[in-house]
Design an enzyme around this catalytic site. Structure first.
Site, PDB file in Angstrom:
ATOM      1  N   ARG A  47     -25.540  74.254 -40.595  1.00 53.10           N
ATOM      2  CA  ARG A  47     -25.301  75.686 -40.839  1.00 53.10           C
ATOM      3  C   ARG A  47     -24.174  75.885 -41.855  1.00 53.10           C
ATOM      4  NH1 ARG A  47     -22.265  78.452 -37.674  1.00 53.10           N
ATOM      5  NH2 ARG A  47     -22.845  77.400 -35.753  1.00 53.10           N
ATOM      6  N   TYR A  99     -36.125  98.864 -53.544  1.00 52.54           N
ATOM      7  CA  TYR A  99     -36.910  98.142 -52.545  1.00 52.54           C
ATOM      8  C   TYR A  99     -36.766  98.860 -51.200  1.00 52.54           C
ATOM      9  CZ  TYR A  99     -38.350  94.546 -49.319  1.00 52.54           C
ATOM     10  OH  TYR A  99     -38.972  93.876 -48.307  1.00 52.54           O
ATOM     11  N   LYS A 196     -39.670  85.822 -54.375  1.00 50.93           N
ATOM     12  CA  LYS A 196     -40.482  86.391 -55.448  1.00 50.93           C
ATOM     13  C   LYS A 196     -40.562  85.410 -56.630  1.00 50.93           C
ATOM     14  CE  LYS A 196     -40.473  89.767 -52.509  1.00 50.93           C
ATOM     15  NZ  LYS A 196     -39.517  90.854 -52.549  1.00 50.93           N
TER      16      LYS A 196
END
Ligand SMILES: *Cc1c(COP(=O)(O)O)cnc(C)c1O
Length: 373
Positions: A47, A99, A196
């Protein structure tokens, strides 16, 4: 160094242990300590950091010309980290056209948490200036915007922000650093949904925050990434890093195809309006022509004559385009946007959003021609 070279080499030297030219995927959650308790390679727990994430963060920072980057599990997690780095009672200015998930995050999580938000038409500098308050800490820019392809002057917004002692953040997902470099326009932070164009193949989710400088504000974002734990997994980092290698060439193809489709559709009698910043008739063209380098992107939207019914009918008839949300992959997508954005949407009911892929332009135009008949 030029972007094509950085995209292929930045952050990813051949593996020192094996000589592998393509990096291995490091799935280990934990890393060995030395007898004195130290971590000789700098890695301790997945992490906190991981070699695949480090490679990706270095590469994406280099592409944007930034100093540091934090990779997240999604673009939305990257976006959220920026608002989380503010404090309750702070004020932020955000675009009305953006968005839809960014608006939802602000409305459903951050306003209840105590963030003050003013939504403005970000293309109207007067409105932005008027929205400034003594506690304004951040202005969020997304350009070209989703789904209306509005173009915001990043440099002018950054100047308004800095004059007010606030930061300017740019969501650069649609343009990518190949077409737009917000740090050169004085933005402080850049955000991407790497789901994307960076990933580029519709097969991986991720996000990143890139900082022009490793500021205290970025250190808070790093803390939120590591402590909050919405990190990008090693394989996801590996896939995005792989996708990025071809980004500059893919963007050329997306721009080339999108420009021709925008011109084709703007001549078509079944279409009311084409929103594409590369068209001379687009209100954002003059700024886009200055601010965007080498192309106007692969995204466009159209308003179909005859309202929602006809928009659905066109989307129903395409054969090469796929009816699906998202964008930035090699395949072309078409989407009725209002029906996915939910009841609060301001998106026109006759609007179709197109993500133009890398198929042959003649085949795409033939597909749209038969769908519009
Ligand atoms: C998709 C998208 C996001 C959100 O990213 P996810 O990876 O889906 O969480 C944010 N901004 C823009 C402009 C996007 O297109």
């Amino acid at each position: 160094m030029n972007l094509e070279t950085l995209a292929i080499h930045a952050g990813r030297p051949p593996d020192s242990a094996t000589g592998a030219v393509t990096p291995p995927i490091f799935l280990s959650t934990t890393f060995e300590r030395d007898i004195d308790g130290s971590y000789p390679q700098g890695y301790h727990y997945i992490r906190d950091n991981n070699p695949n994430r480090t490679m990706l963060e270095r590469c994406l920072a280099a592409l944007e010309g930034g100093e540091a980057a934090a990779a997240f599990a999604s673009g939305s997690a990257a976006t959220a980290s920026i608002f989380q780095a503010l404090a309750p009672g702070d004020h932020t200015i955000a675009p009305q056209d953006a968005y839809s998930g960014t608006g939802t995050l602000l409305r459903s999580m951050f306003i209840p948490w105590g963030l003050q938000v003013t939504f403005v038409d970000m293309t109207d500098l007067e409105q932005v200036q008027q929205a400034i308050q003594p506690n304004t800490k951040l202005i969020w820019v997304e350009t070209p915007s989703n789904p209306l392809l509005k173009v915001t002057d990043i440099q002018k917004i950054a100047a308004i922000a800095h004059h007010a002692g606030a930061l300017c953040v740019c969501d650069n997902t649609w343009a990518t650093p190949v077409l737009q470099q917000p740090f050169q326009q004085k933005a402080d932070l850049v955000v991407h949904s790497t789901t994307k164009y960076f990933g580029g193949h519709s097969d991986v989710m991720g996000g990143v925050v890139i900082a022009q400088q490793p500021s205290n504000f970025f250190q808070r974002i790093r803390q939120i990434q590591v402590s909050g734990g919405a990190i990008a997994a090693p394989f996801d980092c590996w896939l995005v890093l792989r996708g990025v290698q071809t980004l500059p060439y893919r963007m050329r193809g997306h721009c080339h195809n999108a420009m021709q489709i925008a011109e084709f559709l703007s001549q078509h009698s079944a279409i009311d309006t084409v929103h594409y910043p590369g068209l001379l008739t687009h209100p954002g063209y003059p700024i886009a022509a200055q601010q965007m380098i080498g192309g106007f992107g692969g995204m466009l939207s159209v308003q179909v004559k005859g309202g929602r019914t006809n928009a659905f009918a066109v989307a129903a008839k395409v054969k090469i385009f796929t009816r699906a949300t998202s964008l930035g992959g090699v395949e072309s997508l078409i989407e009725h946007r209002a029906s996915i954005e939910g009841a609060a949407t301001k998106t026109p009911e006759n609007l179709l959003r197109l993500s133009i892929g890398l198929e042959h332009i003649d085949d795409l135009i033939a597909d749209l021609t038969q769908a519009l008949e």
